[in-house]
Write an enzyme that holds these catalytic residues in place. Structure first.
Site, PDB file in Angstrom:
ATOM      1  N   LYS A  75       0.837  -1.201   0.000  1.00 15.32           N
ATOM      2  CA  LYS A  75       0.000   0.000   0.000  1.00 15.32           C
ATOM      3  C   LYS A  75       0.868   1.246   0.000  1.00 15.32           C
ATOM      4  CE  LYS A  75      -4.714   0.219   1.386  1.00 15.32           C
ATOM      5  NZ  LYS A  75      -5.778   0.297   2.352  1.00 15.32           N
ATOM      6  N   LYS A 133      -4.889 -15.464 -11.934  1.00 16.37           N
ATOM      7  CA  LYS A 133      -5.238 -16.130 -10.676  1.00 16.37           C
ATOM      8  C   LYS A 133      -6.640 -15.684 -10.235  1.00 16.37           C
ATOM      9  CE  LYS A 133      -4.225 -16.379  -5.809  1.00 16.37           C
ATOM     10  NZ  LYS A 133      -3.902 -15.626  -4.623  1.00 16.37           N
ATOM     11  N   LYS A 185     -11.002 -12.299  -5.674  1.00 15.53           N
ATOM     12  CA  LYS A 185     -12.107 -11.340  -5.689  1.00 15.53           C
ATOM     13  C   LYS A 185     -11.621  -9.936  -6.058  1.00 15.53           C
ATOM     14  CE  LYS A 185     -12.113 -10.997  -0.708  1.00 15.53           C
ATOM     15  NZ  LYS A 185     -11.216 -12.117  -0.543  1.00 15.53           N
TER      16      LYS A 185
HETATM   17  P1  ADP Z   1      -8.960 -13.475  -2.614  1.00 13.61           P
HETATM   18  O1  ADP Z   1      -7.696 -13.578  -3.432  1.00 13.61           O
HETATM   19  O2  ADP Z   1     -10.161 -13.763  -3.427  1.00 13.61           O
HETATM   20  O3  ADP Z   1      -9.044 -12.151  -1.865  1.00 13.61           O
HETATM   21  P2  ADP Z   1      -8.131 -14.546  -0.068  1.00 13.61           P
HETATM   22  O4  ADP Z   1      -6.841 -13.799  -0.185  1.00 13.61           O
HETATM   23  O5  ADP Z   1      -9.123 -14.125   0.974  1.00 13.61           O
HETATM   24  O6  ADP Z   1      -8.853 -14.597  -1.504  1.00 13.61           O
HETATM   25  O7  ADP Z   1      -7.773 -16.091   0.117  1.00 13.61           O
HETATM   26  C1  ADP Z   1      -8.223 -16.938   1.127  1.00 13.61           C
HETATM   27  C2  ADP Z   1      -7.499 -18.268   0.949  1.00 13.61           C
HETATM   28  O8  ADP Z   1      -7.793 -18.860  -0.340  1.00 13.61           O
HETATM   29  C3  ADP Z   1      -5.992 -18.128   1.026  1.00 13.61           C
HETATM   30  O9  ADP Z   1      -5.479 -19.205   1.807  1.00 13.61           O
HETATM   31  C4  ADP Z   1      -5.509 -18.243  -0.406  1.00 13.61           C
HETATM   32  O10 ADP Z   1      -4.229 -18.824  -0.489  1.00 13.61           O
HETATM   33  C5  ADP Z   1      -6.579 -19.127  -1.062  1.00 13.61           C
HETATM   34  N1  ADP Z   1      -6.775 -18.730  -2.479  1.00 13.61           N
HETATM   35  C6  ADP Z   1      -7.395 -17.614  -2.914  1.00 13.61           C
HETATM   36  N2  ADP Z   1      -7.421 -17.561  -4.271  1.00 13.61           N
HETATM   37  C7  ADP Z   1      -6.785 -18.689  -4.711  1.00 13.61           C
HETATM   38  C8  ADP Z   1      -6.465 -19.215  -6.029  1.00 13.61           C
HETATM   39  N3  ADP Z   1      -6.853 -18.597  -7.146  1.00 13.61           N
HETATM   40  N4  ADP Z   1      -5.802 -20.390  -6.093  1.00 13.61           N
HETATM   41  C9  ADP Z   1      -5.438 -21.045  -4.953  1.00 13.61           C
HETATM   42  N5  ADP Z   1      -5.700 -20.599  -3.709  1.00 13.61           N
HETATM   43  C10 ADP Z   1      -6.357 -19.436  -3.564  1.00 13.61           C
END
Ligand code: ADP
Ligand code: TRP
Length: 324
Positions: free
Chosen positions: A110, A189, A192
């Site tokens: 950030k 990847k 959200k």
């Molecule tokens: P986002 O990327 O949607 O914000 P988070 O960071 O909240 O998701 O991720 C929560 C968990 O899900 C973490 O342990 C992360 O490693 C896993 N995760 C999120 N997106 C993926 C992905 N595309 N492939 C594998 N694991 C993922």
């Protein structure tokens, strides 16, 4: 093993969350301690609408239970139901060195972008350390992006122990297998933050539309296609048996199959995979009291352990073990 992990309720859980984290939490339940919590306090660093946070927490609990988290074999609770954690956060903050927190990536990223960070984001890793240390956790299943925070947890525990004597247990990160990062609808990847997710619990109609919108190349129907470079196939592999993968591989290579057919196969495999979870979620939605009871019972169990550890920590640094 004393397992602990948390997941932030910052939106609908998607296939990336499921294959990268949730499925593995579920596989790890049933140990001496299997604690999983919904990190609502951490989510406050990004979610600023109360009704959205409330809804996200409810959805997170429903999703986790529907997907197979079993309250008989694991303890599920809301982070904010264990206030001992925030007290430990303060105690750790008094010994946390600024330089340790300044190098943590959420804050650093950030700052590098010139965005003003608040103290919540800066001290996010200290709250996470308290989450882990307050249950004497030995094993913390996390995705690769969270390893740094487990390292900070170990540093803080070590420093506390050096100053006040042996009090806190040093945990280990258990790195979840996300070697195959789940791709999103645009091939990047799934996350959200990129508006490319496929939610786990979506109506069949919307799910179908989302799957049909997955980006593919412009190879004609007649031409042979390469499954190894296709997001549709990469997603299909997550759901399908090796035999089914082989069959679809052959159809890709043979030509004469359009991407629409591969997407239909993916749709059917996903619906079949989550069928039981859908049924369970629908049933749980009609009994919100059961879900609330599970969270309350979980918090009760988690708090008993948290109180024990906090007493030890308070006494170690010269406070009354229990406030009067
Ligand atoms: P986002 O990327 O949607 O914000 P988070 O960071 O909240 O998701 O991720 C929560 C968990 O899900 C973490 O342990 C992360 O490693 C896993 N995760 C999120 N997106 C993926 C992905 N595309 N492939 C594998 N694991 C993922
Ligand atoms: N920061 C983690 C994430 O964004 C969530 C989390 C909070 C966590 N506290 C934790 C994970 C303690 C493991 C242990 O994914």
């Amino acid at each position: 093993m004393k397992i602990l992990s948390g997941i932030q309720p910052t939106g609908r859980f998607h296939w990336g969350n499921y294959f990268g984290a949730i499925r593995q939490y579920i596989a790890l339940q049933g140990h001496e301690q299997s604690f999983y919590f919904i990190a609502d306090l951490h989510a406050l660093t990004t979610v600023r609408e109360p009704h959205v946070l409330r809804q996200n927490v409810k959805d997170a609990a429903l999703d986790l239970l529907a997907l197979g988290l079993d309250p008989q074999r694991a303890t599920l609770f809301r982070q904010s139901d264990v206030p001992e954690t925030t007290e430990l956060t303060w105690l750790l903050m008094t010994i946390a060195q600024m330089h340790l927190l300044e190098k943590c990536h959420a804050f650093k990223d950030k700052k590098a972008k010139g965005i003003a960070a608040d103290a919540g984001l800066f001290t996010y890793p200290v709250l996470m350390a308290a989450d882990i240390l307050i249950y004497d956790s030995t094993t913390v299943p996390v995705g690769a992006d969270q390893i740094q925070h487990v390292e900070v947890t170990r540093d803080l525990a070590q420093r506390f122990n050096t100053i006040y004597g042996d009090t806190l247990h040093l945990p280990e990160a258990y790195v979840l297998d996300d070697s195959a990062k789940v791709p999103g609808r645009d091939g990047e990847k799934m996350s959200k933050s990129y508006d490319n997710i496929i939610p786990i619990f979506e109506t069949p109609k919307k799910l179908g539309k989302m799957i049909m919108s997955i980006k593919t190349d412009s190879t004609s129907k007649e031409s042979s296609k390469n499954p190894d470079t296709c997001s549709v196939f990469e997603l299909y592999k997550l759901f399908a048996t090796p035999e089914a993968q082989m069959t679809l591989t052959e159809r890709y290579r043979a030509g004469g199959m359009g991407y629409g057919e591969a997407k239909q196969a993916l749709y059917e495999a996903a619906i079949a995979h989550f069928e039981t979870a859908f049924a369970r979620r629908t049933q749980l939605e009609t009994s919100p009291d059961i879900v609330e009871d599970i969270l309350r019972e979980g918090a009760h169990r988690a708090r008993a352990k948290a109180q024990e550890v906090l007493e030890r920590v308070r006494a170690a640094c010269g406070l009354l073990a229990k406030p009067v």
